[in-house]
Design an enzyme around this catalytic site. Structure first.
Site, PDB file in Angstrom:
ATOM      1  N   GLY A   1      -2.651 -33.344 -24.647  1.00 13.42           N
ATOM      2  CA  GLY A   1      -2.642 -31.921 -24.965  1.00 13.42           C
ATOM      3  C   GLY A   1      -2.772 -31.086 -23.695  1.00 13.42           C
ATOM      4  N   CYS A   2      -2.417 -29.811 -23.815  1.00 12.20           N
ATOM      5  CA  CYS A   2      -2.387 -28.954 -22.618  1.00 12.20           C
ATOM      6  C   CYS A   2      -3.805 -28.618 -22.138  1.00 12.20           C
ATOM      7  CB  CYS A   2      -1.573 -27.705 -22.887  1.00 12.20           C
ATOM      8  SG  CYS A   2      -1.976 -26.852 -24.436  1.00 12.20           S
ATOM      9  N   HIS A   3      -4.659 -28.094 -23.025  1.00 13.10           N
ATOM     10  CA  HIS A   3      -6.062 -27.852 -22.631  1.00 13.10           C
ATOM     11  C   HIS A   3      -6.716 -29.167 -22.216  1.00 13.10           C
ATOM     12  CE1 HIS A   3      -6.926 -23.681 -23.548  1.00 13.10           C
ATOM     13  NE2 HIS A   3      -6.546 -23.777 -24.797  1.00 13.10           N
ATOM     14  N   ALA A   4      -6.380 -30.240 -22.947  1.00 19.08           N
ATOM     15  CA  ALA A   4      -6.989 -31.538 -22.639  1.00 19.08           C
ATOM     16  C   ALA A   4      -6.606 -31.984 -21.235  1.00 19.08           C
ATOM     17  CB  ALA A   4      -6.559 -32.576 -23.667  1.00 19.08           C
TER      18      ALA A   4
END
Ligand SMILES: NC(=O)c1ccc[n+]([C@@H]2O[C@H](COP(=O)([O-])OP(=O)(O)OC[C@H]3O[C@@H](n4cnc5c(N)ncnc54)[C@H](OP(=O)(O)O)[C@@H]3O)[C@@H](O)[C@H]2O)c1
Length: 346
Positions: A155-158
């Site tokens: 994921g992007c935030h991840a």
């Protein structure tokens, strides 16, 4: 080596769009198909910045059929689509490989899916075989392991959060809770218009959402645990920023007095040779990474606390850039092929 044939499922969305932008410049890949359930015309009509660069038309082709004609199938569809289709895709051809941009194969523990995504996983047996592909943070080894055919793209935030904490986890400096604020641009919500992503709502506005309850916390903690952090605790507050592309993540961790230099050294040791990580003297900015696969990292430490700040493009290192990097790793291509480029800068 012959050129690779690639297909993209979900080509009208931002992930499909950005994948195609990278792959059109890739020295060893031809994109043969890009799907849509809603569009039939040329790609340039939906993505005007790609006009004149490709003759591709959207196709309604099924992923399972594309598998027989391609070396790699990218899933750039919403959560829940790949989970139902990937097993058939992998069975359709003994050689095809899949890179999934959704969350469908990121978590090893199937029991977390109802909490994280709101549904029980329909193909839990596939989770063990999927490599969690954040190359800079343990993913390189997983994706290049013999027999790997399915990559769960992070994921992007991840991605940004793991990049800000992984060196500390690996160095045994993540025993305290990490406090993380991560600000994303509006393209993080995808191409389909919704109230929260509508320009008048986003422009000139700033807010947190899902504080302490975002679904990416599960993959963040899973990856930090694998790096040796024991039972990591991450207090994660995602925010919506008034820009389109980019994520700026600020992570603060108490490492203890006297360990400041060790913490800084942990980042140098982890990322000093990474082709897409750039250290900046203070704190990075999203503008410098927009349109690229770069990760800009700043680390400061004082009075026993470390602040790691990371800037990525959510559509690049947070999604399509890493997906292409993973494809390169899967097929033994140079890891940076098609990916080393400057952003626009402004
Ligand atoms: N945006 C980001 O920053 C970001 C970052 C990392 C990961 N991701 C993840 O990457 C995936 C794609 O994100 P996105 O932002 O590109 O989403 P998006 O802009 O909403 O695009 C989704 C695409 O999937 C297609 N689609 C929808 N339902 C489908 C189905 N049942 N079968 C096949 N195709 C279907 C849509 O096309 P048609 O309606 O034309 O068929 C569209 O092209 C999502 O899982 C997202 O969570 C997004």
């Amino acid at each position: 080596m012959r050129r690779l044939r690639a297909a993209i499922v979900g080509g009208t969305g931002y992930g499909g769009m950005e994948l195609l932008r990278y792959l059109l410049d890739h020295p060893s890949v031809d994109v043969t198909a890009i799907t849509s359930r809603t569009e039939k015309g040329s790609v340039g009509e939906v993505h005007p910045h790609l006009r004149g660069l490709t003759d591709l038309q959207f196709t309604a082709g099924k992923a399972v059929d594309l598998a027989r004609e391609n070396d790699v199938v990218f899933f750039a569809a919403p959560h829940g689509v790949a989970a139902k289709e990937v097993a058939a895709v992998l069975a359709a051809s003994p050689t095809v490989r899949v890179v999934d941009l959704s969350g469908d194969f990121r978590l090893k523990d199937a029991g977390l899916y109802p909490t994280a995504y709101g549904w029980p996983h329909p193909a839990p047996d596939g989770l063990a075989a999927a490599a969690y592909g954040l190359p800079e943070c343990g993913g390189r080894a997983a994706v290049t392991a013999p027999g790997c055919r399915l990559v769960a793209n992070p994921g992007c935030h991840a991605s940004a959060t793991i990049l800000s904490l992984w060196p500390l986890a690996r160095a045994g400096l993540l025993s305290a809770r990490a406090h993380v604020v991560s600000v994303t641009g509006s393209s993080g919500s995808g191409a389909e218009p919704k109230k929260g992503t509508h320009h008048p709502e986003r422009f000139s506005n700033f807010k947190a959402y899902k504080p302490l309850e975002h679904q990416h916390v599960f993959e963040i903690e899973q990856t930090l645990r694998a790096a040796g952090a024991g039972e990591p605790r991450v207090a994660f507050v995602p925010c919506s920023g008034p820009f389109s592309r980019g994520i700026a993540t600020m992570a603060v961790v108490e490492v203890g007095a006297g360990r400041e230099e060790a913490a800084k050294e942990a980042f140098r040791a982890a990322y000093g040779r990474e082709p897409f990580v750039r250290f900046v003297p203070d704190a990075p900015e999203v503008r410098a990474v927009a349109g690229t696969n770069f990760v800009d990292v700043g680390v400061t430490a004082k009075d026993g606390a470390v602040c790691a700040t990371v800037a990525i493009d959510n559509l690049g290192k947070g999604m399509a850039g890493t997906a292409v990097q993973n494809m390169n790793l899967l097929f033994g291509l140079p890891e940076t092929a098609g990916l080393r480029r400057a952003g626009a800068g402004l």
